[in-house]
Design an enzyme around this catalytic site. Structure first.
Site, mmCIF file in Angstrom:
data_model
loop_
_atom_site.group_PDB
_atom_site.id
_atom_site.type_symbol
_atom_site.label_atom_id
_atom_site.label_comp_id
_atom_site.label_asym_id
_atom_site.label_seq_id
_atom_site.Cartn_x
_atom_site.Cartn_y
_atom_site.Cartn_z
ATOM 1 N N GLU A 175 13.853 52.911 -30.150
ATOM 2 C CA GLU A 175 13.911 51.645 -30.902
ATOM 3 C C GLU A 175 12.610 50.870 -30.719
ATOM 4 O OE1 GLU A 175 17.512 49.591 -29.834
ATOM 5 O OE2 GLU A 175 18.768 51.147 -30.689
ATOM 6 N N HIS A 188 19.568 47.225 -34.495
ATOM 7 C CA HIS A 188 20.244 46.848 -33.250
ATOM 8 C C HIS A 188 20.671 45.368 -33.291
ATOM 9 C CE1 HIS A 188 20.607 47.986 -28.715
ATOM 10 N NE2 HIS A 188 21.544 47.104 -29.053
HETATM 11 N N1 LIG Z 1 24.841 47.408 -30.698
HETATM 12 C C1 LIG Z 1 24.910 46.414 -29.848
HETATM 13 O O1 LIG Z 1 24.209 45.416 -29.990
HETATM 14 C C2 LIG Z 1 25.849 46.479 -28.713
HETATM 15 C C3 LIG Z 1 26.154 47.686 -28.157
HETATM 16 N N2 LIG Z 1 27.001 47.752 -27.098
HETATM 17 C C4 LIG Z 1 27.284 49.096 -26.557
HETATM 18 O O2 LIG Z 1 28.667 49.305 -26.580
HETATM 19 C C5 LIG Z 1 29.042 49.964 -25.397
HETATM 20 C C6 LIG Z 1 30.500 49.689 -25.091
HETATM 21 O O3 LIG Z 1 30.670 48.343 -24.689
HETATM 22 P P1 LIG Z 1 32.031 47.854 -24.053
HETATM 23 O O4 LIG Z 1 33.162 48.163 -24.961
HETATM 24 O O5 LIG Z 1 31.813 46.462 -23.662
HETATM 25 O O6 LIG Z 1 32.102 48.797 -22.777
HETATM 26 P P2 LIG Z 1 33.392 49.174 -21.953
HETATM 27 O O7 LIG Z 1 32.898 49.691 -20.672
HETATM 28 O O8 LIG Z 1 34.366 48.061 -21.963
HETATM 29 O O9 LIG Z 1 34.035 50.376 -22.773
HETATM 30 C C7 LIG Z 1 33.508 51.662 -22.812
HETATM 31 C C8 LIG Z 1 34.657 52.625 -22.963
HETATM 32 O O10 LIG Z 1 34.144 53.933 -23.163
HETATM 33 C C9 LIG Z 1 35.014 54.816 -22.512
HETATM 34 N N3 LIG Z 1 34.383 56.104 -22.300
HETATM 35 C C10 LIG Z 1 33.475 56.475 -21.350
HETATM 36 N N4 LIG Z 1 33.159 57.767 -21.506
HETATM 37 C C11 LIG Z 1 33.875 58.218 -22.564
HETATM 38 C C12 LIG Z 1 33.987 59.473 -23.201
HETATM 39 N N5 LIG Z 1 33.278 60.522 -22.793
HETATM 40 N N6 LIG Z 1 34.826 59.595 -24.259
HETATM 41 C C13 LIG Z 1 35.535 58.544 -24.688
HETATM 42 N N7 LIG Z 1 35.489 57.332 -24.105
HETATM 43 C C14 LIG Z 1 34.659 57.174 -23.062
HETATM 44 C C15 LIG Z 1 35.369 54.097 -21.235
HETATM 45 O O11 LIG Z 1 36.551 54.593 -20.669
HETATM 46 C C16 LIG Z 1 35.543 52.672 -21.723
HETATM 47 O O12 LIG Z 1 36.883 52.421 -22.070
HETATM 48 C C17 LIG Z 1 28.073 49.389 -24.343
HETATM 49 O O13 LIG Z 1 27.921 50.280 -23.275
HETATM 50 C C18 LIG Z 1 26.799 49.223 -25.125
HETATM 51 O O14 LIG Z 1 26.036 50.399 -25.001
HETATM 52 C C19 LIG Z 1 27.600 46.653 -26.569
HETATM 53 C C20 LIG Z 1 27.331 45.418 -27.073
HETATM 54 C C21 LIG Z 1 26.395 45.215 -28.181
HETATM 55 O O1 LIG Z 2 24.696 44.325 -24.965
HETATM 56 C C1 LIG Z 2 24.339 45.431 -25.374
HETATM 57 O O2 LIG Z 2 24.684 46.504 -24.858
HETATM 58 C C2 LIG Z 2 23.465 45.519 -26.530
HETATM 59 O O3 LIG Z 2 23.208 46.604 -26.989
HETATM 60 C C3 LIG Z 2 22.830 44.307 -27.040
HETATM 61 O O4 LIG Z 2 21.459 44.525 -27.019
HETATM 62 P P1 LIG Z 2 20.426 43.320 -27.214
HETATM 63 O O5 LIG Z 2 20.686 42.363 -26.099
HETATM 64 O O6 LIG Z 2 20.739 42.717 -28.537
HETATM 65 O O7 LIG Z 2 19.085 43.929 -27.158
#
Ligand SMILES: NC(=O)C1=CN([C@@H]2O[C@H](COP(=O)(O)OP(=O)(O)OC[C@H]3O[C@@H](n4cnc5c(N)ncnc54)[C@H](O)[C@@H]3O)[C@@H](O)[C@H]2O)C=CC1
Ligand SMILES: O=C(O)C(=O)COP(=O)(O)O
Length: 604
Positions: free
Chosen positions: A269, A293
């Site tokens: 990115e 993103h």
């Molecule tokens: N695009 C963006 O701006 C954002 C992206 N994210 C991404 O989203 C991800 C998830 O966030 P949350 O839901 O808060 O995390 P979380 O930790 O609450 O949930 C992740 C889930 O994935 C599951 N998991 C782990 N390995 C797995 C597998 N092999 N198969 C299926 N499930 C599996 C876990 O058991 C857990 O329930 C973050 O790690 C981050 O990378 C989060 C916030 C913003």
């Molecule tokens: O919280 C996360 O995991 C995100 O991916 C958000 O990313 P950012 O803080 O917008 O660069």
């Protein structure tokens, strides 16, 4: 903080990315906040030594090299959820706390997922661009409805669950795959949990991914998995670039197998500008909706995460506990440094217990699940001993665990212990007894399984086996930051488990000739002996633990030995630290050698 010239300096915080000012305003009252955007990796390494705290989002790569250069850093704060851009193990090793904001932007990420879902279903980006270009392409831009369709969710965590609830509100059926998700939570939200991707993929009209970026999720959706999806299905990734293999996805779109993709996150990115690069082709693909993103990019989410992590930075720098530490030390950095050698010691103690004292084929020596972990001396004044607890669980379980690859740490140790039915009663005693020459002592007491209280008649066999049911004891201390074992049950010793990869513990009659016999068998087998410690029986046959009895000085050993042993019980342990493999046949031969009662192999 006082500078070398006596002036007071305020701790410094580096903010190399765009963070909401709401949180930064909290910091600038007491700290010096430097917002410096656009730094290269080299520039960051150059300036990092002067900072006490580093605040990042997803763009800054917090590498081991950067952390090693960060001589004053106490905390890395990630204003968001994913910490895959931070080398957490390296930070942990250096005693640097990593905090994140696990809740602050999850609503934003879930809403963005739903926005992409609808955009993709109704061709909104394409329709918008076409209309702005002066066209009116109603028949080319016919979409599909989501109502009645199946949404597959991989990762039913915080974001995944909010997405699932919203999708239910849109009239979708939701099926999820998450090996760690609670079936009760899934059921309560009308989500059908399936065991495998093989079950999930063929039934999903739309598939959305919400797992963290882990070794186990990297490339999780590649050609094989994409081929398992329904022809004409659509896929979303608002989690992390690289969980879907970009070139496999491009092929699936080009072949027409998938009808659409909505991608917020990319392997690199921003994606490289080379128009021939996979990511660039993906972004340019007419059936791919791409955003830069933006999942967490709402005013509300940015306020939330900024305030959340800035409060935690203040906590850490003022000596309080942060609420969302990601890595091992949910304790103060200074304490963590003191604990580190003991973490190694306790892990070794746990590992020695499992491999030396527990024996799956003997009910008397079955793996015990109730332990006392006793800290004596200076160690008892630590405010948190969580890393020691975690190290014990790691040491106990690693030799017998089939959960290969699970990194047992303070984040998951309690949960793992609970799942295995292991109870650890941590005890503290400020004053080690006068016999201990070391400032801190750790003792593990493995308790025998308690007899059910309803059993009033005690069988004769029970009485006979009372001795074998007695507790097992291992004590140790640290000297020059190196772990030493000082007691194994009745036997007093002093060796460092750090000095060899394998321990050979021989229990034998304390009579001349044993060392020669064992030494010549090992020599013949070319097993290299790093050290040898003869451990006499110095504690009473009752094998009870009294605080302070885990280290016996040589004089005390002799005295106790004279006091407690009668002639019939002159047994000893011969503990050899060896490198390389010791074959099963060699162990058997050692046991067959005269006077050797038992031998155990402990891999350290
Ligand atoms: N695009 C963006 O701006 C954002 C992206 N994210 C991404 O989203 C991800 C998830 O966030 P949350 O839901 O808060 O995390 P979380 O930790 O609450 O949930 C992740 C889930 O994935 C599951 N998991 C782990 N390995 C797995 C597998 N092999 N198969 C299926 N499930 C599996 C876990 O058991 C857990 O329930 C973050 O790690 C981050 O990378 C989060 C916030 C913003
Ligand atoms: O919280 C996360 O995991 C995100 O991916 C958000 O990313 P950012 O803080 O917008 O660069």
């Amino acid at each position: 903080m006082s500078g070398s010239n006596g002036t007071t300096t305020r701790p410094k915080v580096l903010v190399p990315e765009k963070l909401s000012p709401d949180g930064l305003a909290l910091l600038s009252k007491t700290l010096e906040v430097h917002e410096k955007k656009g730094l290269t990796a080299d520039q960051l390494i150059e300036i990092i030594p002067e900072y006490d705290a580093l605040l990042v989002r997803s763009e800054t790569k917090v590498t081991a090299q950067l952390l090693q250069a960060a001589k004053n850093l106490k905390v890395v704060a990630r204003a968001g959820v994913g910490v895959d851009n931070v080398d957490v193990p390296a930070a942990t090793k250096l005693g640097i706390v990593v905090v994140n904001s696990p809740q602050g932007n999850i609503q934003a990420a879930a809403e963005h997922t739903i926005a992409l879902l609808m955009s993709m279903a109704r061709n909104i980006p394409d329709g918008c661009a076409s209309t702005k270009a002066g066209k009116w392409e109603r028949s080319r831009l016919v979409g599909v409805e989501v109502k009645g369709k199946t949404l597959g969710v991989i990762g039913l965590g915080k974001v995944g669950l909010i997405v699932a609830r919203m999708a239910r509100g849109l009239g979708m059926n939701v099926v999820a795959s998450d090996p760690y998700a609670s079936p009760q939570v899934a059921a309560a939200n009308n989500v059908t949990l399936v065991q495998t991707l093989d079950e999930l993929l063929p039934q999903s009209d739309f598939l959305t991914i919400h797992t963290p970026m882990l070794a186990s999720t990297k490339g999780m959706m590649s050609t094989t998995e994409l081929n398992l999806m329904k022809p004409g299905a659509r896929i979303l990734n608002v989690a992390r670039g690289g969980i879907i293999d970009e070139s496999a996805l491009l092929d699936a779109l080009n072949s027409g197998h998938l009808a659409g993709a909505a991608i917020d996150v990319f392997t690199a990115e921003p994606p490289t500008k080379d128009p021939e690069g996979t990511a660039a082709k993906l972004v340019a693909h007419p059936r791919c909706v791409a955003t830069p993103h933006l999942g967490a990019s709402t005013v509300e989410a940015q306020e939330n995460v900024s305030i959340d992590v800035c409060e935690q930075v203040l906590d850490i720098l003022s000596g309080a506990m942060p609420r969302s530490a990601v890595n091992a030390p949910i304790i103060l950095p200074a304490e963590y440094k003191t604990l580190q050698p003991f973490v190694k010691l306790v892990e070794k103690i746990g590992s020695i217990y499992t491999q030396h004292f527990s024996n799956p084929s003997s009910s008397a020596n079955a793996f015990r699940n109730t332990f006392d972990l006793i800290y004596e001396g200076e160690l008892s004044s630590m405010t948190s001993t969580k890393p020691l607890f975690a190290a014990l669980i790691k040491g106990l379980l690693s030799p017998i665990s089939d959960a290969e690859g699970v990194n047992i740490n303070i984040v998951n140790a309690e949960q793992l212990a609970k799942e295995r039915g292991i109870f650890v009663n941590e005890q503290k005693s400020r004053d080690p007894s006068g016999t201990s020459p070391y400032s801190s002592l750790v003792t593990l007491v493995a308790r025998p399984p308690s007899r059910p209280s309803s059993v009033s008649r005690i069988a004769t066999e029970d009485v006979k086996s009372e001795k074998s049911r007695s507790q097992h004891i291992i004590s140790g201390y640290c000297s020059d930051n190196r772990p030493f074992i000082s007691r194994l049950d009745r036997f007093s010793t002093s060796f460092s488990p750090a000095d060899a990869s394998t321990l050979l513990i021989c229990h034998n009659y304390d009579a001349p000739g044993k060392i020669g016999t064992v030494g010549s068998i090992l020599g013949r087998e070319s097993v290299n002996i790093n050290f040898m410690s003869v451990a006499p029986a110095s504690y009473g046959p009752g094998n009870k633990f009294e605080p302070g009895s885990g280290v016996a000085t040589p004089d005390a050993v002799g005295q106790k030995r004279r006091d407690t042993l009668d002639g019939a019980e002159k047994e000893a342990l011969m503990i050899l630290g060896v490198d390389g493999e010791v074959k099963h046949e060699v162990v058997k031969e050692l046991i067959g050698a005269g006077g050797v009662l038992s031998v155990s192999l402990v891999n350290l």
